[in-house]
Design an enzyme around this catalytic site. Structure first.
Site, PDB file in Angstrom:
ATOM      1  N   GLY A   9       7.236   2.475   1.269  1.00 11.42           N
ATOM      2  CA  GLY A   9       7.673   1.540   2.198  1.00 11.42           C
ATOM      3  C   GLY A   9       6.772   1.321   0.406  1.00 11.42           C
ATOM      4  N   GLY A  11       6.671  -2.478  -0.621  1.00  9.97           N
ATOM      5  CA  GLY A  11       6.241  -3.752   0.056  1.00  9.97           C
ATOM      6  C   GLY A  11       4.457  -4.058  -0.812  1.00  9.97           C
ATOM      7  CG  ASP A  34      11.170   0.667  -1.513  1.00 10.38           C
ATOM      8  OD1 ASP A  34       9.952  -0.184  -1.168  1.00 10.38           O
ATOM      9  OD2 ASP A  34      12.005   0.205  -1.074  1.00 10.38           O
ATOM     10  CG  ASN A  96      10.803  -2.017  10.961  1.00 15.39           C
ATOM     11  OD1 ASN A  96      11.492  -1.901  10.591  1.00 15.39           O
ATOM     12  ND2 ASN A  96      10.012  -3.049  11.420  1.00 15.39           N
ATOM     13  CG  ASN A 121       3.321  -3.796  13.604  1.00 17.79           C
ATOM     14  OD1 ASN A 121       2.880  -3.622  13.491  1.00 17.79           O
ATOM     15  ND2 ASN A 121       2.721  -4.973  12.605  1.00 17.79           N
ATOM     16  NE  ARG A 152      -5.685 -10.131  10.482  1.00 15.69           N
ATOM     17  CZ  ARG A 152      -4.787  -8.676  10.404  1.00 15.69           C
ATOM     18  NH1 ARG A 152      -4.030  -8.780  12.020  1.00 15.69           N
ATOM     19  NH2 ARG A 152      -3.919  -9.376   9.460  1.00 15.69           N
ATOM     20  CG  HIS A 176      -1.123  -3.915  15.295  1.00 13.97           C
ATOM     21  ND1 HIS A 176      -2.571  -4.299  15.227  1.00 13.97           N
ATOM     22  CD2 HIS A 176      -0.408  -3.758  14.747  1.00 13.97           C
ATOM     23  CE1 HIS A 176      -2.176  -4.962  14.030  1.00 13.97           C
ATOM     24  NE2 HIS A 176      -1.065  -4.622  13.611  1.00 13.97           N
TER      25      HIS A 176
END
Ligand SMILES: NC(=O)c1ccc[n+]([C@@H]2O[C@H](COP(=O)([O-])OP(=O)(O)OC[C@H]3O[C@@H](n4cnc5c(N)ncnc54)[C@H](O)[C@@H]3O)[C@@H](O)[C@H]2O)c1
Length: 309
Positions: A9, A11, A34, A96, A121, A152, A176
Site C-alpha cells: 500500500g 498510499g 501497490d 478490505n 482497517n 494521541r 481499534h
C-alpha cells in the site's frame, strides 16, 4: 538493520511509513508495493533521491509485484480502500478483507518467515484475516492501533499538563474503535499517577477526545484520514523488532487465554522483540477497565464472525 522490509500500500500511511523506515535506516531495502501502476515506483524513486540529503543508505524501491519483496523480514500491510458514499461498514470490511487476503497470499508465498504488522482497517478483523490466510504463528502477526491511540492520548495529556510528551507513560487497550480502553490507572507522568495532576472531568474529556481521535482528523482533512501518527506507530513496532528492543507496546495480538479470552485479536500490552510478539503481559485491571475490555472484545467478535474470507 535487517535486509528487507516491505510496505504494501503506497498510499498516505504506506508511503510515509516507507520514508520513516528509510530515514531510520531500519533495513537495507524498503520495498513499496501497490496495485496502482507507477505510484510505488514514483514515490520510491523520490524517496531514494532524498537519501543524499537526509543521509541514509536504505534503498527504497517501488513495484507492482512481489518478486522484489522475497524473503522480507517484516511486512507492513496498509493496503485498502476508504469507505465510499453509500458503502456500509460491512461492505468496507469485506472489500478490505478481500484486499488483505490477496496481499497475504502473496506475502506467505514470497516471504514465509516475515513478521506482519497489519495497519489496514477495520484493524482487529484484518489481523484475523492475515493470520488465517498466512497460517503464521501468533508471534508473527501483529496489529498497529494501540500505539497510535496511546500516542494521541499522550499528546492530549502533554498539552493539558504543559509537560514533555516524553514524560507521559500510558496504555490504550482494546479494539481499534469507539470501544478502545484508555487505562487511567496506569497513566503516569514520570511515575506520578495522572489522577494526582488532573481532575476527573479533564481526564474524561481527554479520554473522549482520544476515542474520537481518528474522526477529528478526518473532519479536518475531509478526503482522507490520519497518516503521520499511524505511520509512526507502525514504524515504532518495526524498530522494536529490528533492534530487538523488547519494548512494552500496546499492540493487537491473537489472544490464547490472556485476560480470559481466546480466538481474537485485541489490543493488549505486548513485549515486542526480534521474534515479533515475545509475550503478552497480563496486568491487573480495575473491574470497570476489565468490563470495558470485555465490551471491546465483543465489538471485535461481532464483525469477525461476519467477514467473508
Ligand atoms: N490501524 C490504524 O490505526 C490505522 C490508522 C490510519 C489508517 N489506517 C488504515 O490504513 C489503510 C491505509 O490508509 P491510507 O490513508 O494510506 O489509505 P490510502 O487510500 O492513501 O492508501 C491505500 C493504498 O492501498 C492500495 N491498494 C488497494 N488495493 C491494494 C492491493 N490489493 N494491493 C496493494 N495495494 C493496494 C491503494 O492503491 C492505495 O494506494 C486504510 O485501511 C486505513 O483505514 C489504519
Amino acid at each position: 538493520m535487517v535486509n528487507r522490509i516491505t510496505v504494501v500500500g503506497a498510499g498516505n500511511v504506506g508511503a510515509t511509513a516507507a520514508q520513516r523506515l528509510a530515514e531510520k535506516e531500519l533495513a537495507r531495502q524498503v520495498i513499496l508495493v501497490d496495485i496502482a501502476e507507477g505510484i510505488p515506483q514514483g514515490k520510491g524513486l523520490d524517496q531514494w533521491q532524498s537519501a543524499p540529503i537526509e543521509l541514509y543508505d536504505t534503498r527504497v524501491i517501488g513495484t507492482n509485484g512481489y518478486d522484489e519483496t522475497a524473503d522480507s523480514d517484516i511486512v507492513i500491510i496498509t493496503a485498502g480502500i476508504a469507505r465510499k458514499p453509500g458503502m456500509s461498514r460491512d461492505d468496507l470490511m469485506n472489500t478490505n478483507a478481500g484486499i488483505v487476503k490477496s496481499v497475504c497470499e502473496q506475502v506467505a508465498r514470497t516471504s514465509p518467515n516475515a513478521i506482519l504488522i497489519v495497519v489496514s482497517n477495520p484493524l482487529d478483523v484484518m489481523c484475523y484475516v492475515a493470520k488465517k490466510v498466512t497460517g503464521f504463528p501468533r508471534n508473527r502477526v501483529l496489529g498497529m492501533a494501540g500505539v497510535l491511540d496511546t500516542a494521541r492520548y499522550r499528546a492530549f495529556l502533554a498539552d493539558a499538563l504543559d509537560v514533555s510528551v516524553r514524560d507521559i507513560q500510558a496504555m490504550v487497550l482494546g479494539g481499534h474503535g469507539d470501544t478502545m480502553v484508555p487505562i487511567i490507572s496506569y497513566t503516569t507522568v514520570s511515575g506520578i499517577p495522572v489522577t494526582q495532576l488532573l481532575d476527573r472531568a479533564t481526564l474524561d474529556k481527554i479520554v473522549d477526545r482520544t476515542r474520537n481521535g481518528g474522526a477529528e482528523i478526518v473532519g479536518y482533512l475531509k478526503t482522507g484520514s490520519a497518516y503521520y501518527a499511524p505511520s509512526a506507530g507502525a514504524v515504532q513496532m518495526a524498530e522494536a523488532i529490528v533492534k530487538d528492543q523488547r519494548r512494552i507496546l500496546p499492540c493487537a495480538a491473537w489472544l490464547e487465554g490472556e485476560y480470559g479470552m481466546s480466538g481474537l485479536f485485541l489490543g493488549v500490552p505486548c513485549k515486542i522483540g526480534r521474534n515479533g510478539l515475545e509475550k503478552v503481559l497480563e496486568v491487573e485491571l480495575t473491574s470497570a477497565e476489565r468490563e470495558a475490555l470485555g465490551k471491546s472484545a465483543d465489538a471485535v467478535r461481532e464483525p469477525m464472525g461476519k467477514v467473508g474470507i
